[in-house]
Design an enzyme around this catalytic site. Structure first.
Site, PDB file in Angstrom:
ATOM      1  N   SER A   1       8.758  -2.936   4.512  1.00  0.00           N
ATOM      2  CA  SER A   1       9.147  -4.338   4.734  1.00  0.00           C
ATOM      3  C   SER A   1       7.996  -5.211   5.208  1.00  0.00           C
ATOM      4  CB  SER A   1      10.314  -4.416   5.726  1.00  0.00           C
ATOM      5  OG  SER A   1      11.499  -3.942   5.134  1.00  0.00           O
TER       6      SER A   1
ATOM      7  N   ASN B   1       8.986   1.921  -3.676  1.00  0.00           N
ATOM      8  CA  ASN B   1      10.086   1.960  -2.711  1.00  0.00           C
ATOM      9  C   ASN B   1      11.149   2.928  -3.219  1.00  0.00           C
ATOM     10  OD1 ASN B   1       9.398  -0.513  -0.858  1.00  0.00           O
ATOM     11  ND2 ASN B   1       9.107  -1.214  -2.956  1.00  0.00           N
TER      12      ASN B   1
ATOM     13  N   TYR C   1      13.388 -11.746   4.493  1.00  0.00           N
ATOM     14  CA  TYR C   1      14.723 -11.698   5.083  1.00  0.00           C
ATOM     15  C   TYR C   1      15.239 -13.013   5.641  1.00  0.00           C
ATOM     16  CZ  TYR C   1      13.872  -6.744   4.510  1.00  0.00           C
ATOM     17  OH  TYR C   1      13.594  -5.510   3.974  1.00  0.00           O
TER      18      TYR C   1
ATOM     19  N   GLU D   1      13.119  -0.805  10.620  1.00  0.00           N
ATOM     20  CA  GLU D   1      13.935  -1.475   9.606  1.00  0.00           C
ATOM     21  C   GLU D   1      15.426  -1.206   9.803  1.00  0.00           C
ATOM     22  OE1 GLU D   1      12.076  -1.471   5.520  1.00  0.00           O
ATOM     23  OE2 GLU D   1      10.839   0.068   6.456  1.00  0.00           O
TER      24      GLU D   1
ATOM     25  N   ASP E   1       6.548  -2.144  -6.874  1.00  0.00           N
ATOM     26  CA  ASP E   1       6.014  -3.490  -6.669  1.00  0.00           C
ATOM     27  C   ASP E   1       4.613  -3.571  -7.260  1.00  0.00           C
ATOM     28  OD1 ASP E   1       8.337  -4.108  -5.316  1.00  0.00           O
ATOM     29  OD2 ASP E   1       7.482  -3.767  -3.335  1.00  0.00           O
TER      30      ASP E   1
ATOM     31  N   GLY F   1      16.486  -1.817  -0.968  1.00  0.00           N
ATOM     32  CA  GLY F   1      17.633  -2.470  -0.346  1.00  0.00           C
ATOM     33  C   GLY F   1      18.820  -2.526  -1.289  1.00  0.00           C
TER      34      GLY F   1
ATOM     35  N   ARG G   1      12.024   1.351  -6.716  1.00  0.00           N
ATOM     36  CA  ARG G   1      11.500   0.043  -7.101  1.00  0.00           C
ATOM     37  C   ARG G   1       9.991   0.053  -6.963  1.00  0.00           C
ATOM     38  NH1 ARG G   1      12.934  -3.421  -3.099  1.00  0.00           N
ATOM     39  NH2 ARG G   1      10.753  -4.020  -2.815  1.00  0.00           N
TER      40      ARG G   1
ATOM     41  N   GLU H   1       3.084  -0.674  -4.229  1.00  0.00           N
ATOM     42  CA  GLU H   1       3.770   0.434  -3.574  1.00  0.00           C
ATOM     43  C   GLU H   1       5.018   0.812  -4.350  1.00  0.00           C
ATOM     44  OE1 GLU H   1       6.341  -0.838   0.026  1.00  0.00           O
ATOM     45  OE2 GLU H   1       4.553  -2.106   0.145  1.00  0.00           O
TER      46      GLU H   1
END
Length: 298
Positions: A139, A260, A205, A16, A246, A264, A244, A258
């Site tokens: 990602s 994070n 992305y 990443e 999800d 980002g 974060r 998951e």
């Protein structure tokens, strides 16, 4: 405070790297705009310990994603060197980066998450559709949705390119929701709706490949339930600062996908978007996360 030497750790060694460079540049420019003129970018390659000794930063702003950045490795190095940093500590970072360990902890705390097994040498899955993915990657790299036996082993081979520990998870159909949390502040929910049906690396992305909505279609009671599950997950692994969570919501159960621990941080990323919806502008968010990490050892 404005005179602090702030090293933005970016780039790094993971798959990443390109995303991390964008995150790092965004943070660097925001710090400059806020008056932190002694901020500088530092590529977190194998020589990072020597670079830290040479530059002697007062604070490290971690803008890394993936292995060696989000997995507790860099956090451990900074703890050893007593350099304060943003985000969760070693333990929470290591737990959240390993999807298998995360699952075990979530299940032990009765936090909903999809059924799964850790791949050994199985020739097929006991449930279809299923999601095959590396246990320690981000990602959605190396992730495949598998619908039948003949696709299973190829998906395993694809995941093995990124990790030798593979998790196979029951596929849950529903709304993909993401909830950004900063300590006790739970930010507005974002509904992620990829145009091609699967939120993979390309969808994440590539501009225009995914739509993001604050209008989730959830009732107030459902929103409250989703936020509670997200906050419970954040708390049970010991997160601090910005993370974060999800979630996939099938209309009945909010299943945690998951956590994070270093989301980002480009100006168009999900965490800054949720913060902006709440009323926190990008530059203020960057400064807020610096201030939260600055006093880590006090």
């Amino acid at each position: 405070m404005l005179s602090d030497k702030i090293a933005i750790l970016y780039g790094g060694l993971s798959s990443e790297r390109d995303v991390s460079i964008k995150t790092g540049n965004g943070i660097y420019n925001a710090l400059l705009r806020k008056g932190f003129k002694n901020s500088f970018l530092l590529d977190a390659d194998w020589s990072l310990p020597e670079k830290l000794i040479k530059h002697k930063p007062d604070f490290c702003y971690i803008a890394l994603h993936g292995r060696y950045g989000e997995d507790g490795t860099v956090q451990g190095l900074l703890e050893y060197m007593r350099i304060p940093y943003n985000g969760p500590g070693v333990t929470a970072s290591a737990i959240s980066f390993d999807k298998v360990i995360t699952k075990k902890i979530l299940k032990s705390a009765n936090i909903p998450t999809a059924d799964y097994f850790v791949y050994k040498n199985e020739q097929s899955s006991p449930f279809y559709p299923c999601v095959v993915k590396p246990a320690r990657e981000g990602s959605t790299i190396g992730v495949t949705i598998v619908y039948e036996d003949k696709e299973f082993l190829q998906a395993i081979d694809d995941a093995k390119k990124y990790d030798n520990k593979i998790i196979v998870e029951r596929f849950v159909k529903g709304k993909e929701l993401t909830i950004s949390i900063i300590d006790d502040l739970v930010l507005p929910i974002i509904w992620i709706r990829p145009k091609k049906g699967f939120y993979d690396y390309t969808s994440k992305y590539t501009k225009g490949m995914t739509e993001y909505f604050f209008e989730t279609g959830l009732t107030p009671k459902e929103e409250e339930m989703v936020k509670k599950v997200a906050k419970d997950a954040y708390d049970v692994v010991g997160c601090e600062g910005a993370s974060r969570v999800d979630i996939i919501y099938d209309g009945e159960i909010p299943n945690v996908l998951e956590i994070n621990t270093l989301p980002g941080m480009t100006e168009t990323s999900l965490l800054p978007n949720a913060a902006a919806k709440y009323g926190i502008a990008y530059d203020e968010l960057v400064e807020m996360l610096y201030l939260k990490g600055k006093n880590r050892y006090e």
